[in-house]
Scaffold this motif. Structure first.
Motif, mmCIF file in Angstrom:
data_model
loop_
_atom_site.group_PDB
_atom_site.id
_atom_site.type_symbol
_atom_site.label_atom_id
_atom_site.label_comp_id
_atom_site.label_asym_id
_atom_site.label_seq_id
_atom_site.Cartn_x
_atom_site.Cartn_y
_atom_site.Cartn_z
ATOM 1 N N PRO A 1 0.781 -1.045 0.108
ATOM 2 C CA PRO A 1 0.123 0.206 0.363
ATOM 3 C C PRO A 1 1.197 1.180 -0.158
ATOM 4 N N ILE A 2 0.126 2.330 -0.289
ATOM 5 C CA ILE A 2 0.907 3.424 -0.215
ATOM 6 C C ILE A 2 0.393 3.917 1.308
ATOM 7 N N ILE B 1 -6.297 13.147 2.751
ATOM 8 C CA ILE B 1 -6.695 11.982 1.242
ATOM 9 C C ILE B 1 -8.646 11.590 1.139
ATOM 10 N N TYR B 2 -8.415 12.119 -0.600
ATOM 11 C CA TYR B 2 -10.369 11.381 -0.142
ATOM 12 C C TYR B 2 -10.295 10.726 -1.580
ATOM 13 N N ILE B 3 -10.989 9.744 -1.497
ATOM 14 C CA ILE B 3 -10.933 8.617 -2.506
ATOM 15 C C ILE B 3 -12.375 9.077 -3.555
ATOM 16 N N LEU B 4 -12.993 9.643 -3.831
ATOM 17 C CA LEU B 4 -13.783 10.385 -4.565
ATOM 18 C C LEU B 4 -14.354 9.635 -6.150
ATOM 19 N N ASP B 5 -15.508 10.083 -6.335
ATOM 20 C CA ASP B 5 -15.962 9.290 -8.009
ATOM 21 C C ASP B 5 -15.879 10.913 -8.318
ATOM 22 N N GLU B 6 -16.445 10.797 -9.485
ATOM 23 C CA GLU B 6 -16.243 11.600 -11.049
ATOM 24 C C GLU B 6 -17.582 13.074 -10.952
ATOM 25 N N SER B 7 -18.276 12.854 -9.368
ATOM 26 C CA SER B 7 -19.031 13.734 -8.893
ATOM 27 C C SER B 7 -18.687 14.943 -7.793
ATOM 28 N N LEU B 8 -17.688 13.782 -7.199
ATOM 29 C CA LEU B 8 -16.625 14.631 -6.349
ATOM 30 C C LEU B 8 -17.224 14.016 -4.779
ATOM 31 N N ARG B 9 -17.878 12.265 -4.506
ATOM 32 C CA ARG B 9 -18.699 11.922 -4.036
ATOM 33 C C ARG B 9 -17.466 10.803 -3.409
ATOM 34 N N PRO B 10 -17.513 11.233 -1.892
ATOM 35 C CA PRO B 10 -16.415 9.912 -1.010
ATOM 36 C C PRO B 10 -17.138 8.497 -1.551
ATOM 37 N N LEU B 11 -16.155 7.358 -2.397
ATOM 38 C CA LEU B 11 -15.941 5.644 -2.033
ATOM 39 C C LEU B 11 -16.035 5.205 -1.034
ATOM 40 N N PRO B 12 -16.647 3.538 -0.558
ATOM 41 C CA PRO B 12 -16.128 3.442 0.385
ATOM 42 C C PRO B 12 -15.051 2.223 -0.424
ATOM 43 N N ALA B 13 -14.443 1.622 1.021
ATOM 44 C CA ALA B 13 -13.078 0.967 0.630
ATOM 45 C C ALA B 13 -14.103 -0.214 -0.593
ATOM 46 N N GLY B 14 -12.558 -0.538 -1.139
ATOM 47 C CA GLY B 14 -12.709 -1.230 -2.325
ATOM 48 C C GLY B 14 -13.199 -0.560 -3.850
ATOM 49 N N ALA B 15 -14.086 0.616 -3.398
ATOM 50 C CA ALA B 15 -14.275 1.531 -4.863
ATOM 51 C C ALA B 15 -12.899 1.748 -4.972
ATOM 52 N N GLU B 16 -12.694 2.041 -6.701
ATOM 53 C CA GLU B 16 -12.123 2.665 -6.952
ATOM 54 C C GLU B 16 -12.117 3.845 -7.192
ATOM 55 N N ASP C 1 -4.754 10.432 -10.137
ATOM 56 C CA ASP C 1 -4.483 8.764 -10.220
ATOM 57 C C ASP C 1 -5.405 7.970 -9.289
ATOM 58 N N LEU C 2 -5.552 6.748 -10.030
ATOM 59 C CA LEU C 2 -6.253 6.022 -9.360
ATOM 60 C C LEU C 2 -6.624 5.328 -8.104
ATOM 61 N N ALA C 3 -7.220 5.067 -7.545
ATOM 62 C CA ALA C 3 -6.377 4.424 -6.054
ATOM 63 C C ALA C 3 -8.382 3.763 -5.140
ATOM 64 N N ARG C 4 -7.810 3.368 -4.632
ATOM 65 C CA ARG C 4 -8.962 2.564 -3.451
ATOM 66 C C ARG C 4 -8.034 2.449 -1.854
ATOM 67 N N TYR C 5 -9.585 2.261 -1.349
ATOM 68 C CA TYR C 5 -9.095 1.790 1.036
ATOM 69 C C TYR C 5 -8.998 0.460 0.660
ATOM 70 N N LEU C 6 -8.152 -0.153 1.583
ATOM 71 C CA LEU C 6 -8.105 -1.753 1.607
ATOM 72 C C LEU C 6 -8.908 -1.167 2.859
ATOM 73 N N PRO C 7 -9.043 -2.926 3.377
ATOM 74 C CA PRO C 7 -10.338 -3.144 4.795
ATOM 75 C C PRO C 7 -9.549 -2.155 5.124
ATOM 76 N N ASP C 8 -8.371 -2.291 6.057
ATOM 77 C CA ASP C 8 -7.369 -2.015 6.686
ATOM 78 C C ASP C 8 -7.579 -0.906 7.121
ATOM 79 N N GLY C 9 -7.789 0.415 6.072
ATOM 80 C CA GLY C 9 -7.709 1.503 5.604
ATOM 81 C C GLY C 9 -6.348 2.454 5.409
ATOM 82 N N SER C 10 -6.109 1.681 4.798
ATOM 83 C CA SER C 10 -4.914 2.038 3.627
ATOM 84 C C SER C 10 -4.964 2.295 2.640
ATOM 85 N N ILE C 11 -4.581 2.892 1.421
ATOM 86 C CA ILE C 11 -4.462 3.025 0.802
ATOM 87 C C ILE C 11 -3.738 2.460 -0.236
ATOM 88 N N GLU C 12 -4.605 1.801 -1.539
ATOM 89 C CA GLU C 12 -3.938 1.243 -2.777
ATOM 90 C C GLU C 12 -3.464 2.084 -3.825
#
Length: 449
Positions: free
Chosen positions: A311-312, A321-336, A379-390
């Protein structure tokens, strides 16, 4: 912060380069004299001062002097293409270039060139060696580094003091250098990892060890230098780490206690090889763009953590750090989704590129602070189950090779300027060792032959 460390440890060795060493007091006094010279010649808060040098003691003196004078340093690669270098010099508008005598001819016409390796660089002026008055604020520019541009024109990223100071203080809190540490400076100074290599040791009483020019490309030289200079801390981009781990003599290294990796994705197999060859050294994976004061996430690699990726990690201090969709909505763990950065580390923006700055640095919808911004990394990323980022790759045509950000469009634009080239495309493909390399394809003008 550096001057406070000078006051605490004036006689400790601050800088070592090919058999020459400077104490904290000597380095500070040399930088002060150059800073007073720059002030006399109009350098002040937010002034951009060019630097075109090979790795040397003078390079460190120059960078420190520019910041002491209130200015921001702009590094230019003396080995880079002349047209690109001259274009960046012109774009920066820097009136002064600090350089070495053998490189003085690389300046653009009209720049005042100061060869700081010459005995009379100061024009015979009687320059004070005491600390100049503080001329910067937390929001003043500290350095500007050019990154590749998709249109073929590099873009300057202006980073400010509070972002850099936050990054350095976090690093000291996380990795704790002491006066017994020796940090190897081997990253080209046009790459922002070099910023912490230069300044972090000088905040802490550690010794900054400068590799010889070109030494960062020679794995055998690096092994010998680590042993001879008793280096404890250093950085590798993964592609160079791959070469370093194949070098002979790693079993002779006993001083190295921690290695930082950033600039490219760190493959899991490479991390495993690292621990197999350097079992007593800690490995840290860091991530961040030039637009956010070097690094914004961190992860300590462990040989037994059970993960199938490296992970990073998680955000550093005062960073969101936020991982967002095209509408700037936060994504859940596992979603790219796209990785966005907020907090104190964001750059001021792009030099003389207000439209690009507005596109990439957007209002922060999650912050109550007026004027808060987010940087959209691409950059494309996702949250892993432990909250770290891939980290998962790019959303555009940008690539990172050996730590440098490369817009493939910049290379394509250069190819299209060549006689006989009608169409061109550039891709990143793995070489035989699995590390990325650039490959260009073209159609001759007039159609295929």
């Amino acid at each position: 912060l550096i001057e406070a460390q000078v006051a605490r440890t004036p006689s400790l060795t601050a800088l070592s380069f090919q058999g020459t060493a400077l104490s904290y007091q000597e380095l500070n006094q040399r930088a002060n004299r150059l800073a007073h010279f720059l002030i006399r010649h109009g350098v002040g808060t937010d002034s951009l001062v060019g630097v075109c040098m090979e790795r040397s003691i003078e390079m460190v003196v120059a960078l420190l002097a520019i910041v002491k004078a209130g200015g921001a340093y702009v590094p230019f690669d003396p080995e880079g293409p002349a047209d690109r270098r001259l274009g960046m010099m012109e774009d920066s508008g820097a009136a002064i270039l600090l350089t070495q005598s053998k490189l003085a001819g690389l300046a653009r016409e009209g720049m005042r060139t100061v060869c700081v390796d010459q005995p009379h660089w100061d024009d015979g002026a009687r320059l004070a060696s005491d600390n100049p008055p503080l001329r910067s604020t937390p929001d003043s520019a500290a350095y500007m580094i050019y990154t590749s541009g998709s249109t073929g024109k590099p873009k300057g990223v202006v980073n400010i003091h509070k972002g850099l100071v936050n990054r350095l203080l976090w690093m000291q809190d996380a990795y704790a250098l002491t006066p017994q540490d020796r940090v190897l400076q081997k990253t080209p100074y046009t790459f922002d990892v070099s910023v912490w290599e230069f300044f972090w040791p000088l905040l802490t009483g550690a010794c900054l060890v400068m590799a010889k020019p070109g030494g960062h490309r020679d794995a055998g030289y690096l092994v010998d230098t680590i042993i001879a200079e008793r280096v404890t801390t250093m950085h590798f981009v993964p592609s160079m780490m791959n070469l370093f781990l194949a070098a002979e003599g790693l079993e002779r290294i006993s001083s190295l206690r921690q290695v930082m990796s950033s600039g490219e994705a760190l493959p899991l197999e490479l991390a495993k090889r690292f621990f197999a060859r350097l079992p007593h050294t800690r490995l840290h994976n860091l991530y961040g763009p030039t637009e956010a004061a070097i690094d914004v996430t961190f992860w300590e690699c462990r040989p037994d953590d059970g993960k199938n990726v490296v992970p990073i990690g998680r955000p550093i201090a005062n960073t969101q750090i936020y991982i967002l969709d095209e509408s700037l909505r936060p994504l859940p763990a596992g979603a790219e989704g796209e990785l966005f950065i907020g907090g104190i580390g964001l750059a001021r923006g792009y030099w003389n590129r207000p439209e690009l700055t507005e596109t990439k640095f957007i209002p922060d919808p999650f912050s109550p602070e007026p004027g808060a911004r987010l940087y959209r990394t691409g950059d494309l990323a996702r949250y892993l189950p432990d909250g770290s980022i891939e980290y998962l790759g790019r959303l555009d045509f940008q690539e990172k090779l050996r730590g440098f950000r490369i817009e493939l469009g910049e290379i394509e634009a250069a190819l299209l300027q060549q006689p006989g080239v009608g169409q061109a495309t550039v891709v990143a493909r793995p070489d035989t060792g699995g590390m990325p390399q650039l490959v260009a394809y073209f159609v001759p003008s007039g159609g295929p032959h």
